[in-house]
Scaffold this active site. Structure first.
Site, PDB file in Angstrom:
ATOM      1  N   LYS A 276       5.807  -5.946  11.053  1.00 26.07           N
ATOM      2  CA  LYS A 276       7.203  -5.987  11.517  1.00 26.07           C
ATOM      3  C   LYS A 276       7.274  -5.913  13.041  1.00 26.07           C
ATOM      4  O   LYS A 276       8.078  -6.612  13.667  1.00 26.07           O
ATOM      5  CB  LYS A 276       7.994  -4.826  10.910  1.00 26.07           C
ATOM      6  CG  LYS A 276       8.351  -5.006   9.442  1.00 26.07           C
ATOM      7  CD  LYS A 276       9.150  -3.804   8.941  1.00 26.07           C
ATOM      8  CE  LYS A 276       9.592  -3.972   7.497  1.00 26.07           C
ATOM      9  NZ  LYS A 276      10.360  -2.787   7.015  1.00 26.07           N
TER      10      LYS A 276
ATOM     11  N   ALA B  19       5.672   4.812   8.569  1.00 27.23           N
ATOM     12  CA  ALA B  19       4.898   4.361   9.728  1.00 27.23           C
ATOM     13  C   ALA B  19       5.882   3.838  10.766  1.00 27.23           C
ATOM     14  O   ALA B  19       6.879   3.197  10.423  1.00 27.23           O
ATOM     15  CB  ALA B  19       3.920   3.267   9.332  1.00 27.23           C
TER      16      ALA B  19
ATOM     17  N   ALA C 122       9.627   0.147  11.953  1.00 25.14           N
ATOM     18  CA  ALA C 122       9.233   1.229  11.055  1.00 25.14           C
ATOM     19  C   ALA C 122       9.255   0.732   9.622  1.00 25.14           C
ATOM     20  O   ALA C 122       9.949  -0.241   9.290  1.00 25.14           O
ATOM     21  CB  ALA C 122      10.171   2.431  11.208  1.00 25.14           C
ATOM     22  N   ASP C 123       8.502   1.397   8.784  1.00 21.18           N
ATOM     23  CA  ASP C 123       8.527   1.086   7.357  1.00 21.18           C
ATOM     24  C   ASP C 123       8.307   2.381   6.580  1.00 21.18           C
ATOM     25  O   ASP C 123       7.498   3.226   6.980  1.00 21.18           O
ATOM     26  CB  ASP C 123       7.456   0.064   6.980  1.00 21.18           C
ATOM     27  CG  ASP C 123       7.679  -0.483   5.578  1.00 21.18           C
ATOM     28  OD1 ASP C 123       8.653  -1.235   5.393  1.00 21.18           O
ATOM     29  OD2 ASP C 123       6.907  -0.145   4.671  1.00 21.18           O
ATOM     30  N   THR C 124       9.041   2.517   5.493  1.00 21.01           N
ATOM     31  CA  THR C 124       8.963   3.727   4.669  1.00 21.01           C
ATOM     32  C   THR C 124       8.631   3.365   3.234  1.00 21.01           C
ATOM     33  O   THR C 124       9.189   2.412   2.689  1.00 21.01           O
ATOM     34  CB  THR C 124      10.310   4.483   4.698  1.00 21.01           C
ATOM     35  OG1 THR C 124      10.630   4.843   6.038  1.00 21.01           O
ATOM     36  CG2 THR C 124      10.252   5.738   3.839  1.00 21.01           C
TER      37      THR C 124
END
Length: 205
Positions: free
Chosen positions: A63, A121, A84-86
């Protein structure tokens, strides 16, 4: 070191926007989707055998890189891009976003009365540099009755959320114990985000 007064946020999440505003970060939203000119794709499908911690970091990295490439494509000012990624994981399994209310109910039954982890992250990209941090939080859920889950699903909050819940909403009442970062569970761990901002010359709080 180059000093940056603004950044781009490569996310449509209102929660991430709110968290950046909370700490006084000046940003512009960089939308990667719904652009017919966009040639950068981020495939969020897990790879075969990919463990959750590798998955969330790979998607976050992609991303951030996609955001940086988008700046050049659109001839936008070159500033750091934050992404960000969750993901939610239970027993080594990636628990994604629900497809519908029935799927959301299945996820909530899995989480009910047990511990799960929320991995977020966060990465920042500028020119050929990319830095990333990972937040890991353990959540213990209360045992949820079918009636309680039904009332929650009526709020509509389960949609488009990893693990079918947002800790900042009604589901916050499901959380019996939290060990880690509350803002990480929301989708943007502020401590790790500030670490990245400092690395890229932003006057972080």
């Amino acid at each position: 070191m180059i000093k940056h007064q603004h950044i781009y946020l490569a996310s449509q999440s209102p929660r991430r926007r709110e968290l950046l505003k909370q700490i006084g970060v000046h940003y512009e939203v960089l939308l990667l989707r719904d652009d017919p000119r966009r040639f950068v794709q981020v495939d969020e499908t897990p790879h075969d055998g990919e463990i959750p911690v590798d998955y969330v970091q790979r998607i976050c990295r992609e991303k951030a890189r996609a955001g940086w490439e988008t700046l050049a494509m659109r001839n936008l000012p070159l500033l750091p891009v934050l992404a960000a990624d969750t993901t939610v994981t239970l027993g080594g399994r990636i628990i994604g976003k629900p497809d519908n209310n029935e799927h959301a109910a299945e996820i909530l039954r899995l989480l009910s009365g047990s511990q799960h982890q929320v991995l977020t992250a966060v990465a920042m990209a500028f020119e050929d540099r990319l830095e990333m941090r990972l937040s890991t939080t353990t959540i213990t859920f209360d045992t949820l009755s079918e009636e309680r889950m039904h009332h929650y699903l009526l709020t509509g909050e389960a949609h488009d959320k990893a693990g079918a819940y947002g800790i900042q909403g009604h589901a916050g009442a499901f959380v019996k114990h939290i060990d880690g970062s509350y803002t990480g569970v929301m989708g943007l761990p502020l401590y790790e985000t500030v670490e990245l901002l400092k690395l890229f010359g932003y006057p972080a709080p």
